[in-house]
Write a protein that holds these residues in place. Structure first.
Motif, mmCIF file in Angstrom:
data_model
loop_
_atom_site.group_PDB
_atom_site.id
_atom_site.type_symbol
_atom_site.label_atom_id
_atom_site.label_comp_id
_atom_site.label_asym_id
_atom_site.label_seq_id
_atom_site.Cartn_x
_atom_site.Cartn_y
_atom_site.Cartn_z
ATOM 1 N N LYS A 92 -0.255 7.884 -4.840
ATOM 2 C CA LYS A 92 0.873 8.437 -4.110
ATOM 3 C C LYS A 92 0.224 9.817 -4.043
ATOM 4 C CE LYS A 92 4.906 7.589 -5.389
ATOM 5 N NZ LYS A 92 6.251 6.970 -6.090
ATOM 6 N N ALA A 93 -0.236 10.348 -5.171
ATOM 7 C CA ALA A 93 -0.394 11.610 -5.405
ATOM 8 C C ALA A 93 -1.623 12.022 -4.169
ATOM 9 C CB ALA A 93 -1.458 12.053 -6.753
ATOM 10 N N ARG A 94 -2.346 11.353 -3.490
ATOM 11 C CA ARG A 94 -3.052 11.388 -2.405
ATOM 12 C C ARG A 94 -2.516 11.281 -1.102
ATOM 13 N NH1 ARG A 94 -6.744 8.568 -5.982
ATOM 14 N NH2 ARG A 94 -7.228 7.051 -4.752
ATOM 15 N N GLY A 95 -1.031 11.151 -1.173
ATOM 16 C CA GLY A 95 -0.407 11.059 0.014
ATOM 17 C C GLY A 95 -0.353 9.626 0.727
ATOM 18 N N VAL A 96 -0.589 8.629 0.100
ATOM 19 C CA VAL A 96 -0.552 7.269 0.339
ATOM 20 C C VAL A 96 0.828 6.636 0.274
ATOM 21 C CG1 VAL A 96 -1.502 4.752 -0.026
ATOM 22 C CG2 VAL A 96 -3.135 6.911 0.171
ATOM 23 N N TYR A 97 1.337 5.944 1.020
ATOM 24 C CA TYR A 97 2.525 5.022 0.882
ATOM 25 C C TYR A 97 2.138 3.979 0.397
ATOM 26 C CZ TYR A 97 6.970 3.096 2.175
ATOM 27 O OH TYR A 97 8.230 2.278 2.117
ATOM 28 N N VAL A 98 2.752 3.626 -0.817
ATOM 29 C CA VAL A 98 2.453 2.212 -1.519
ATOM 30 C C VAL A 98 3.781 1.220 -1.361
ATOM 31 C CG1 VAL A 98 1.837 1.223 -3.594
ATOM 32 C CG2 VAL A 98 0.855 3.705 -3.216
ATOM 33 N N GLN A 99 3.084 0.065 -0.961
ATOM 34 C CA GLN A 99 4.099 -0.917 -0.850
ATOM 35 C C GLN A 99 3.506 -2.566 -1.471
ATOM 36 O OE1 GLN A 99 6.688 -1.777 2.892
ATOM 37 N NE2 GLN A 99 5.333 -3.663 3.114
ATOM 38 N N ASN A 100 4.336 -2.999 -2.331
ATOM 39 C CA ASN A 100 3.809 -4.161 -2.696
ATOM 40 C C ASN A 100 4.494 -5.523 -2.552
ATOM 41 O OD1 ASN A 100 2.419 -2.077 -4.718
ATOM 42 N ND2 ASN A 100 1.962 -3.698 -5.974
ATOM 43 N N TYR A 101 3.771 -6.509 -2.338
ATOM 44 C CA TYR A 101 4.126 -7.770 -1.687
ATOM 45 C C TYR A 101 5.077 -8.717 -2.961
ATOM 46 C CZ TYR A 101 3.661 -13.003 -0.891
ATOM 47 O OH TYR A 101 3.787 -14.073 -0.889
ATOM 48 N N ILE A 102 6.069 -9.299 -2.372
ATOM 49 C CA ILE A 102 6.659 -10.285 -3.160
ATOM 50 C C ILE A 102 7.369 -11.334 -2.209
ATOM 51 C CG2 ILE A 102 8.865 -9.380 -3.418
ATOM 52 C CD1 ILE A 102 8.837 -9.972 -6.740
ATOM 53 N N ASN A 103 7.289 -12.604 -2.681
ATOM 54 C CA ASN A 103 8.248 -13.706 -1.931
ATOM 55 C C ASN A 103 9.392 -13.980 -2.388
ATOM 56 O OD1 ASN A 103 8.949 -15.956 -0.415
ATOM 57 N ND2 ASN A 103 6.924 -16.182 0.505
ATOM 58 N N PRO A 104 10.602 -13.649 -1.827
ATOM 59 C CA PRO A 104 11.873 -14.010 -2.643
ATOM 60 C C PRO A 104 12.495 -15.368 -2.105
ATOM 61 C CG PRO A 104 12.109 -12.492 -0.710
ATOM 62 C CD PRO A 104 10.614 -12.815 -0.794
#
Length: 491
Positions: A282-294
């Motif tokens: 995030k500090a390098r400007g990357v948008y971080v999204q993590n996977y989960i299956n609900p």
């Protein structure tokens, strides 16, 4: 028991100021007073709005579904069929292959990017049907069958909640039937002209406008594995592309992909490494999204008990709705009902843990396009069978996730319509299905959903790999691993 017009004892057609009502009465099993009514009201553009209701059913049987409207329209050998499975499918049938009654194509109950179907033909004109009165999106199927000579049959099948009443009920929505001329885009604009005025479209558009972290993303990377693998690839692509990058991070969890769900927490690496990686990206400007299956639970996991089984979606025959998605792990992935408090509680906890770890977004796999399964499990307290019980339960869960984790974006799989106001983005992998040979014969994938919902939700994804090699999860059996080639050619 299937009841059709030919089974009724009488039929009467009435007109009043242009509105046409067709009324059938009497049935040997359902009773002399059993009445079915279809109403068609002119809309001013050569089309009709429709409604359907019934009353007086004394058979003692629940009405589980309604097939309405069903209509045959003219076709030529050049007639094309449009239905919105994911981004949209345009079928060009070889009509000589089909006999009257043969199934040609269908979409539903899930995977519906928009609730309409159409025939396209510049010679004889096209026809369009939608279910626009259904703001909560009941489980429906849109079907094309070969009709009589020179005709094609269009129909809508709706699964109803049982019982809807004491022998009385109605189709829980109306819609529009109309002729038109044009291609897939013109059909899409008929739907968009209506949908853009709905409250839920406006809410989706407002949510999209607030998703400021997504606004400048120029490239998404679907990456898997521990932080060292993920961050190295991200940094190389960022440097080469020179645009803001988003990470859709899979396999960050200890459990193997496709098995041991829903136990996604803790992460594969220690908490310091995991949270530090998210913060550094995030500090390098990357948008971080993590996977989960609900939606899925491992039905062959040692932790699968009678309590977990009691929350599963049941098919009509009393069997669990399940699929073996992972041939390497070979466990049953069981579909869980939206009315599953034990299962939902675990997912709410894991999503909260992810958000506390600092992610920008959480990807909720499958739920956007798979949550409309009919559920016949009598333990859940909802009406048996169809209706919106299962999907509404998932809607409540997603809304709670949003309330408990303000400022976090949520994404899901597929061209979601029934949950569009609950998500900021969707992954849509059907822009280029020919890469993996999954497109049906005589078909193409026009961007119908994109045309309808532009401005309301962010869409990302396509089938692209650098080497066509299978990614390998750390928890899969080593004996099944493919030999990974080392001599990759740099493009």
């Amino acid at each position: 028991l299937t009841v059709g017009p030919a089974d009724m004892e009488s039929v009467n057609v009435m007109t009043n100021d242009g509105t046409v009502a067709v009324v059938w009465r009497g049935h040997p099993r359902c009773g002399a007073d059993f009445t079915v009514r279809a109403t068609y009201t002119p809309t001013g553009d050569d089309g009709w709005s429709y409604a359907f209701a019934y009353e007086g059913n004394t058979s003692g049987l629940d009405v589980e579904g309604v097939d309405f409207p069903v209509m045959e329209v003219p076709r030529t050998d050049k007639t094309e069929l449009l239905f919105i499975h994911d981004t949209g499918t345009l079928r060009r049938p070889n009509w000589s292959k089909y006999a009257s009654g043969d199934r040609i194509a269908f979409a539903g109950y899930n995977h519906l990017g928009a609730h309409f179907l159409a025939t396209l033909d510049d010679t004889c004109g096209g026809w369009y049907i939608d279910t626009r009165g259904d703001s909560r999106f009941h489980p429906v199927k849109f079907l094309f069958n070969a009709g009589g000579p020179g005709c094609v049959r269009l129909s809508v099948e709706t699964a109803l909640a049982c019982p809807p009443g004491l022998g009385d009920g109605k189709l829980p929505f109306g819609g529009v039937i109309r002729p038109f001329r044009g291609g897939w885009y013109e059909a899409a604009m008929i739907y968009r002209d209506w949908v853009k005025e709905t409250d839920w479209f406006k809410r989706a558009k407002a949510n999209r406008a607030k998703a400021t972290k997504l606004r400048d993303v120029g490239l998404w990377l679907w990456n898997r594995g521990p932080s060292g693998v993920v961050t190295g690839a991200i940094d190389r692509v960022r440097a080469d592309a020179g645009v803001p990058v988003a990470l859709d991070w899979y396999w960050w969890h200890k459990i193997p992909y496709g098995g041991e769900a829903p136990y996604y927490w803790p992460p594969l690496e220690d908490m310091g490494t995991f949270c530090g990686t998210i913060a550094a990206l995030k500090a390098r400007g990357v948008y971080v999204q993590n996977y989960i299956n609900p939606m899925l639970s491992d039905g062959d996991d040692p932790r699968w008990t009678a309590k977990e089984a009691a929350e599963a979606i049941w098919k009509r025959d009393g069997c669990e709705e399940s699929t073996v998605y992972n041939p390497f792990f070979n466990h049953r992935s069981v579909y869980m009902c939206g009315h599953a408090p034990l299962f939902r509680g675990k997912l709410l906890s894991y999503v909260r843990n992810l958000c506390d770890a600092g992610v920008d977004g959480v990807y909720l796999d499958m739920v956007g396009k798979e949550a409309s399964y009919p559920c016949w499990n009598p333990a859940h307290g909802h009406p048996r069978g169809g209706g919106t019980a299962c999907s509404e339960g998932y809607r409540e869960m997603i809304l709670r996730m949003r309330r408990e984790n303000p400022g976090v974006d949520f994404s899901t799989e597929g061209t979601v319509e029934s949950f569009i106001e609950e998500f900021e983005s969707v992954i849509s992998l059907f822009q280029s299905p020919q890469r993996y040979g999954i497109i049906a014969p005589e078909s193409e994938r026009p961007p119908v959903y994109n045309a309808i919902y532009r401005g309301a939700i962010a869409q990302y994804g396509c089938f692209v790999t650098l080497d066509h090699e299978l990614p390998w999860c750390h928890g899969w059996p080593e004996k099944d691993r493919r030999q990974v080639r080392k001599d990759l050619v740099r493009a």
